[in-house]
Design an enzyme around this catalytic site. Structure first.
Site, PDB file in Angstrom:
ATOM      1  N   GLY A  64      12.905  -3.688  11.513  1.00  0.00           N
ATOM      2  CA  GLY A  64      11.931  -2.815  10.863  1.00  0.00           C
ATOM      3  C   GLY A  64      10.588  -3.464  10.605  1.00  0.00           C
ATOM      4  O   GLY A  64       9.787  -2.954   9.828  1.00  0.00           O
ATOM      5  N   GLN A  65      10.323  -4.600  11.267  1.00  0.00           N
ATOM      6  CA  GLN A  65       9.036  -5.271  11.049  1.00  0.00           C
ATOM      7  C   GLN A  65       7.919  -4.498  11.737  1.00  0.00           C
ATOM      8  O   GLN A  65       8.033  -4.145  12.914  1.00  0.00           O
ATOM      9  CB  GLN A  65       9.089  -6.706  11.591  1.00  0.00           C
TER      10      GLN A  65
ATOM     11  N   HIS B  41       6.189 -11.623   5.841  1.00  0.00           N
ATOM     12  CA  HIS B  41       5.944 -11.188   4.465  1.00  0.00           C
ATOM     13  C   HIS B  41       7.284 -10.926   3.807  1.00  0.00           C
ATOM     14  O   HIS B  41       8.179 -10.322   4.400  1.00  0.00           O
ATOM     15  CB  HIS B  41       5.068  -9.933   4.433  1.00  0.00           C
ATOM     16  N   LEU B  42       7.376 -11.375   2.575  1.00  0.00           N
ATOM     17  CA  LEU B  42       8.559 -11.113   1.773  1.00  0.00           C
ATOM     18  C   LEU B  42       8.270  -9.896   0.910  1.00  0.00           C
ATOM     19  O   LEU B  42       7.314  -9.885   0.144  1.00  0.00           O
ATOM     20  CB  LEU B  42       8.842 -12.333   0.893  1.00  0.00           C
ATOM     21  N   HIS B  43       9.091  -8.847   1.087  1.00  0.00           N
ATOM     22  CA  HIS B  43       8.985  -7.687   0.208  1.00  0.00           C
ATOM     23  C   HIS B  43       9.685  -8.018  -1.107  1.00  0.00           C
ATOM     24  O   HIS B  43      10.778  -8.607  -1.100  1.00  0.00           O
ATOM     25  CB  HIS B  43       9.722  -6.484   0.805  1.00  0.00           C
TER      26      HIS B  43
ATOM     27  N   ILE C 256       0.822  -1.209   0.000  1.00  0.00           N
ATOM     28  CA  ILE C 256       0.000   0.000   0.000  1.00  0.00           C
ATOM     29  C   ILE C 256       0.863   1.268   0.000  1.00  0.00           C
ATOM     30  O   ILE C 256       0.382   2.347  -0.368  1.00  0.00           O
ATOM     31  CB  ILE C 256      -0.959  -0.021   1.224  1.00  0.00           C
TER      32      ILE C 256
ATOM     33  N   ASN D 269      11.800  -8.451   6.872  1.00  0.00           N
ATOM     34  CA  ASN D 269      12.190  -7.794   8.110  1.00  0.00           C
ATOM     35  C   ASN D 269      11.757  -8.634   9.307  1.00  0.00           C
ATOM     36  O   ASN D 269      10.675  -9.218   9.286  1.00  0.00           O
ATOM     37  CB  ASN D 269      11.548  -6.406   8.180  1.00  0.00           C
TER      38      ASN D 269
HETATM   39  P1  AMP Z   1       7.310  -4.417   7.434  1.00  0.00           P
HETATM   40  O1  AMP Z   1       7.706  -3.034   7.847  1.00  0.00           O
HETATM   41  O2  AMP Z   1       8.415  -5.240   6.884  1.00  0.00           O
HETATM   42  O3  AMP Z   1       6.527  -5.127   8.531  1.00  0.00           O
HETATM   43  O4  AMP Z   1       6.333  -4.210   6.201  1.00  0.00           O
HETATM   44  C1  AMP Z   1       4.958  -4.041   6.304  1.00  0.00           C
HETATM   45  C2  AMP Z   1       4.500  -3.568   4.962  1.00  0.00           C
HETATM   46  O5  AMP Z   1       3.106  -3.744   4.876  1.00  0.00           O
HETATM   47  C3  AMP Z   1       4.784  -2.096   4.711  1.00  0.00           C
HETATM   48  O6  AMP Z   1       5.600  -1.931   3.550  1.00  0.00           O
HETATM   49  C4  AMP Z   1       3.393  -1.495   4.537  1.00  0.00           C
HETATM   50  O7  AMP Z   1       3.350  -0.462   3.571  1.00  0.00           O
HETATM   51  C5  AMP Z   1       2.582  -2.690   4.123  1.00  0.00           C
HETATM   52  N1  AMP Z   1       1.159  -2.600   4.417  1.00  0.00           N
HETATM   53  C6  AMP Z   1       0.596  -2.229   5.587  1.00  0.00           C
HETATM   54  N2  AMP Z   1      -0.738  -2.275   5.498  1.00  0.00           N
HETATM   55  C7  AMP Z   1      -1.024  -2.691   4.235  1.00  0.00           C
HETATM   56  C8  AMP Z   1      -2.239  -2.924   3.514  1.00  0.00           C
HETATM   57  N3  AMP Z   1      -3.447  -2.749   4.082  1.00  0.00           N
HETATM   58  N4  AMP Z   1      -2.151  -3.338   2.221  1.00  0.00           N
HETATM   59  C9  AMP Z   1      -0.944  -3.499   1.641  1.00  0.00           C
HETATM   60  N5  AMP Z   1       0.231  -3.309   2.267  1.00  0.00           N
HETATM   61  C10 AMP Z   1       0.191  -2.901   3.539  1.00  0.00           C
END
Ligand code: AMP
Ligand code: ZN
Length: 112
Positions: free
Chosen positions: A91-92, A98-100, A31, A85
């Site tokens: 930075g989680q 989740h894999l970016h 997002i 993360n």
């Molecule tokens: P992390 O910081 O590694 O935990 O990444 C969490 C990721 O989830 C961030 O890049 C957010 O932008 C993403 N995120 C949070 N809420 C949503 C959502 N509703 N839809 C899509 N991505 C999201």
């Protein structure tokens, strides 16, 4: 897990831009994209952090799903980054692993 954002996305209770889904994994656009392409690949099973993950097959599937989608979206040959993360210092912010996958621009290293 009932109060988990990503479990709610998998269940369709919160909307997302879905890219791919099968019995084990789910992929959707981030997002708050940090690159022209930025999507997340998650297991359907709730696993809070990488420290809680023990299924090598499932973890491998997250990575292979990311590369498959990068190829389909057309940026795999140019290159991309996958990252997961873990916990606060990693930075989680969402505690469902989740894999970016980021691509579509030059990516500096190390990331900010
Ligand atoms: P992390 O910081 O590694 O935990 O990444 C969490 C990721 O989830 C961030 O890049 C957010 O932008 C993403 N995120 C949070 N809420 C949503 C959502 N509703 N839809 C899509 N991505 C999201
Ligand atoms: Zn979850």
């Amino acid at each position: 897990m009932s109060d988990c954002l990503f479990c709610k996305i998998i269940a369709g209770e919160i909307p997302c831009e879905k890219i791919y889904e099968d019995a084990d994994v789910f992929a959707f656009h981030d997002i708050d994209a940090k690159a022209p392409y930025h999507f997340l690949v998650i297991p359907k099973k709730h696993i809070a952090t990488l420290n809680d993950a023990h299924d090598a097959t499932l973890l491998g599937k997250l990575i292979l799903t990311a590369s498959k989608i990068a190829k389909q979206l057309g940026f795999a040959q140019d290159g991309y980054r996958v990252a997961m993360n873990c916990n606060e210092r990693g930075g989680q912010t969402v505690y469902h692993i989740h894999l970016h996958c980021l691509g579509g621009r030059d990516l500096n290293w190390p990331p900010g």
